[in-house]
Design an enzyme around this catalytic site. Sequence first.
Site, PDB file in Angstrom:
ATOM      1  N   ASP A  36       0.815  -1.189   0.000  1.00 34.05           N
ATOM      2  CA  ASP A  36       0.000   0.000   0.000  1.00 34.05           C
ATOM      3  C   ASP A  36       0.855   1.247   0.000  1.00 34.05           C
ATOM      4  OD1 ASP A  36      -2.562   1.239   0.614  1.00 34.05           O
ATOM      5  OD2 ASP A  36      -2.993  -0.730   1.456  1.00 34.05           O
ATOM      6  N   LYS A  56      -2.793   4.007  -3.778  1.00 31.33           N
ATOM      7  CA  LYS A  56      -3.326   5.150  -4.525  1.00 31.33           C
ATOM      8  C   LYS A  56      -2.324   6.277  -4.373  1.00 31.33           C
ATOM      9  CE  LYS A  56      -7.817   3.445  -3.216  1.00 31.33           C
ATOM     10  NZ  LYS A  56      -8.786   3.390  -2.141  1.00 31.33           N
ATOM     11  N   GLY A  87       0.089  -0.152   5.878  1.00 33.00           N
ATOM     12  CA  GLY A  87       0.866   0.683   6.801  1.00 33.00           C
ATOM     13  C   GLY A  87       0.137   0.810   8.128  1.00 33.00           C
ATOM     14  N   ILE A  92      -7.173   0.149  12.187  1.00 29.63           N
ATOM     15  CA  ILE A  92      -7.489   1.552  12.481  1.00 29.63           C
ATOM     16  C   ILE A  92      -7.243   2.374  11.228  1.00 29.63           C
ATOM     17  CG2 ILE A  92      -6.912   3.540  13.944  1.00 29.63           C
ATOM     18  CD1 ILE A  92      -5.941   1.455  16.028  1.00 29.63           C
ATOM     19  N   MET A 162      -4.437  11.526   9.258  1.00 30.27           N
ATOM     20  CA  MET A 162      -4.654  12.325   8.054  1.00 30.27           C
ATOM     21  C   MET A 162      -5.230  13.697   8.409  1.00 30.27           C
ATOM     22  SD  MET A 162      -6.435   9.052   6.171  1.00 30.27           S
ATOM     23  CE  MET A 162      -7.040   8.441   7.760  1.00 30.27           C
ATOM     24  N   ALA A 191       6.748   9.239  12.041  1.00 28.94           N
ATOM     25  CA  ALA A 191       7.137   8.681  13.347  1.00 28.94           C
ATOM     26  C   ALA A 191       7.907   7.381  13.152  1.00 28.94           C
ATOM     27  CB  ALA A 191       5.893   8.425  14.197  1.00 28.94           C
TER      28      ALA A 191
END
Lengths: 228, 228
Positions: A36, A56, A87, A92, A162, A191
Amino acid sequence: MNTPTIYLVGFGPGNPDLLTIKADRLLRETQIIFYDNLIDETTLEIYPARKVYVGKRKGRHSKHQTEINEILYKASLEYTHIVRLKGGDPLIFGRVGEEIDYLRSKGIHIEIVPGISSASASAAACGVSLTQRGISSSVAYCTGHPLQHMTIPTADTLVFFMGASTLQEIMHALVTQHRSLQTPVAIVRNASLPTQHISQHTIESIIQSKYVAQSPSIVIVGDVLINP
Amino acid sequence: MNTPTIYLVGFGPGNPDLLTIKADRLLRETQIIFYDNLIDETTLEIYPARKVYVGKRKGRHSKHQTEINEILYKASLEYTHIVRLKGGDPLIFGRVGEEIDYLRSKGIHIEIVPGISSASASAAACGVSLTQRGISSSVAYCTGHPLQHMTIPTADTLVFFMGASTLQEIMHALVTQHRSLQTPVAIVRNASLPTQHISQHTIESIIQSKYVAQSPSIVIVGDVLINP
């Protein structure tokens, strides 16, 4: 022939040191890896499997979820050990729900392997706990956009995934919810990686300076950020 | 002499396969491990370090937080590589905040290593994502007790840590918050371990049957639990 299994695996925040032992083993043993955004291709080079990018990203063909579902299903007809790598923590904001539903409807065996969430990696980078006795008895994870479609939860500590592109809107929404203007805010990018970057603010300072954050960033809001 | 470092390390939900590569390496290299409840001693046997139990368990001397802080500080005078191990993710109800504050005030170098949270391990065990497009745009983690001192957050998905002993109170509080009686609830014990146990309910069925859950359990509430 063995029954095919699709492993929905969390890659964690990006540093391969924060992969789980199980995720690392599955990646070593698998025949094909669908990966991804947010995963650096170079970190996958050590794994012998075939690697297929299905994210994407700007400048690349953007795949719709239905297309990704189909690709995963077709792989299950050809391979017996498939890793779908996400990722962070796939559970979540990893958008695995739709893949799980589709693949289950096709009778494919699925196993979910949780990963270290970017929220935890970001808090660790800031050196703070997301909950703390006397300061925060709850933490909520939410997306920063589209803000008009969601209500910001009322937890003591808030983590926006995001949240960079709608940072100003988020701050104004928090003021409307009667959060103190002095509430500390940390904005964390990358991070756990060598490129990790943390900036410390308050709701007021972000609004007054019209601060612009780079995407993707994790935005942490709450008094747990006050170091003694 | 090297500067001492105390690593605050998440052990994850209990299955050593869900340790991060970093946590496993630190445990192998460290001189002394201070460990907690929720960690099975037998999983630590492979590590050569000295192991010291500092949790709070029935039938054993119960240590206060100030006492644990002191013990960690004293260890930093004797050892250079110290692991303070916490079940789950230390940053979510791991109560590391007070240890961080105290040790920092003493000038000790601290590094936080996040772990897989019991919330994620429990959701993985249930085969569901904690957020899902169109169903849940936020997830909140909160403690189940003491319930009178906290407000239940308003997120779409709720995860109660230590929610078993106050399960009935939590369900009644959710009804007061206008959650539908048909909202699904999963109660997960020992996620990721061979003794893992999941039970599926609704708010209504728990209230009507006066269901009693065993401690410790993770209680997940929300429509993400509805499998298609």
